[in-house]
Design an enzyme around this catalytic site. Sequence first.
Site, PDB file in Angstrom:
ATOM      1  N   GLY A   2       0.821  -1.203   0.000  1.00 60.93           N
ATOM      2  CA  GLY A   2       0.000   0.000   0.000  1.00 60.93           C
ATOM      3  C   GLY A   2       0.853   1.250   0.000  1.00 60.93           C
ATOM      4  N   THR A  62       2.980   4.629   1.424  1.00 61.24           N
ATOM      5  CA  THR A  62       4.025   4.858   2.422  1.00 61.24           C
ATOM      6  C   THR A  62       3.423   5.315   3.741  1.00 61.24           C
ATOM      7  OG1 THR A  62       5.616   5.424   0.682  1.00 61.24           O
ATOM      8  CG2 THR A  62       6.111   6.181   2.908  1.00 61.24           C
ATOM      9  N   VAL A  87       0.440   4.654   5.131  1.00 62.93           N
ATOM     10  CA  VAL A  87      -0.141   3.538   5.882  1.00 62.93           C
ATOM     11  C   VAL A  87       0.948   2.545   6.274  1.00 62.93           C
ATOM     12  CG1 VAL A  87      -1.841   1.675   5.829  1.00 62.93           C
ATOM     13  CG2 VAL A  87      -2.340   3.850   4.701  1.00 62.93           C
ATOM     14  N   GLU A  96       5.780  -3.394   0.982  1.00 61.45           N
ATOM     15  CA  GLU A  96       5.873  -3.102  -0.454  1.00 61.45           C
ATOM     16  C   GLU A  96       5.039  -1.861  -0.683  1.00 61.45           C
ATOM     17  OE1 GLU A  96       4.705  -2.282  -3.864  1.00 61.45           O
ATOM     18  OE2 GLU A  96       3.453  -4.082  -3.677  1.00 61.45           O
ATOM     19  N   CYS A 137       1.780  -0.308  -8.738  1.00 69.06           N
ATOM     20  CA  CYS A 137       2.854   0.302  -7.946  1.00 69.06           C
ATOM     21  C   CYS A 137       4.144   0.450  -8.736  1.00 69.06           C
ATOM     22  CB  CYS A 137       3.095  -0.509  -6.681  1.00 69.06           C
ATOM     23  SG  CYS A 137       3.485  -2.248  -6.989  1.00 69.06           S
TER      24      CYS A 137
END
Length: 408
Positions: free
Chosen positions: A64, A66, A68, A86, A120
């Site tokens: 998710g 950065t 969180v 990740e 991502c």
Amino acid sequence: MAGAIAAGCACVVKMSESTPSVSGLVAELFPKYMDQDLFQIVNGGIPETSKLLELQWDHIVFTGSTTVGKVVAAAAAKHLTPVTLELGGSNPVFFDPNYDMDVAARRLLWGRFMNVGQVCLSPNHVFVPASAQDRFIEALSRAYDAFYPEGAAKSDSLSRVVTTAAFDRLKGLLDRTQGTVVKGGLAEADREGRFIPPTIVRDVKEGDALLEGEIFGPILPIVPVKDLQEGIDYTNARPHPLAAYLFTNDANLKRHVMENTQSGAIDCNDVCVHMAVPGLPFGGVGNSGYGAHTGKFSFDTFTHHRSAVDSPAWVDRFFSFRFPPYNEKKLQQSQMIAPKIPAPRPGPGIGPAKPTKSGLLVSGGRSAVVALGVLIFALGIRRSLGYEGWVPPALLAFASRLGLLGRS
């Protein structure tokens, strides 16, 4: 999750609240195929996630943002739980204008507009020498028209942004950019249908809204620079991305970019493809995460490498010097097997290496005795653990006469 199962772990999977249809389907299908005593699906939002993070786990893997990711890491730290993160990243592209522009344009647009940029690893922005920007835009336009011959709105090869909130955020970026839209834009955007057409924006400068962070949508900013070193400096002044991409056939430029940037991964002359290469780890560095998974790396992530030794009783015949009372003789015996620091290599401020007596562990005739002792010790360990291997019969007979092969 496959790696966790292979490692013998029970798992709890928290699905994203942003994808209720997929999350609901997984929750419905999961119990039909997975042992509910070992594997569970949890749906919900922040309250459910917060409750899960209050518990102690053996390992947490999070994918998710950065922001969180920092929350997850802080919660895990209370229990000293190891974490694999990740996270996202503003993945840069460095484009050498000597490279085939049509090939680069196809690959860039594919990677950028795959799942309408909600990947991502998606390339976030492209650095191109200003003198080549016009030619590069022409190549991107040709690829764009080939991908969507009847226009992006009529294409059945495009998905939609995940939520109306995501649509509003992306629309806001396009409203605020000082760059020039050359393809796509908001003319065909549809909030109700959550559709933003693939968009290319040129002449994007430092400080522009499109460079504030990870775009995570179907917008590709083209950033003209004096040279690629300017793009490298810009990238190094910001948090490390999950991936970096370079298009060039110049071996020296490849080496320069690899040695002077940091990222979770780097692809030369393509984008996103390292994720699909068997045997390569997938993970970030710094703000883009830490740890790695996929394939064997997933198995290792969920596995503790525990050392184990079973020492037989006869070992004390050779290493009795470790027991007190200590004296000069025992000190000398211990030094016979102590590791030796190699002599320094010749170099500035060091001087030439001094010649030493032969022997890897010790000098003189003692080396043979120590080597034999180590060999017999290793042989005994193997036999005590139940391993059978090829050993010269003469050595077996010699060891037997010494009484060194019995189990403890």
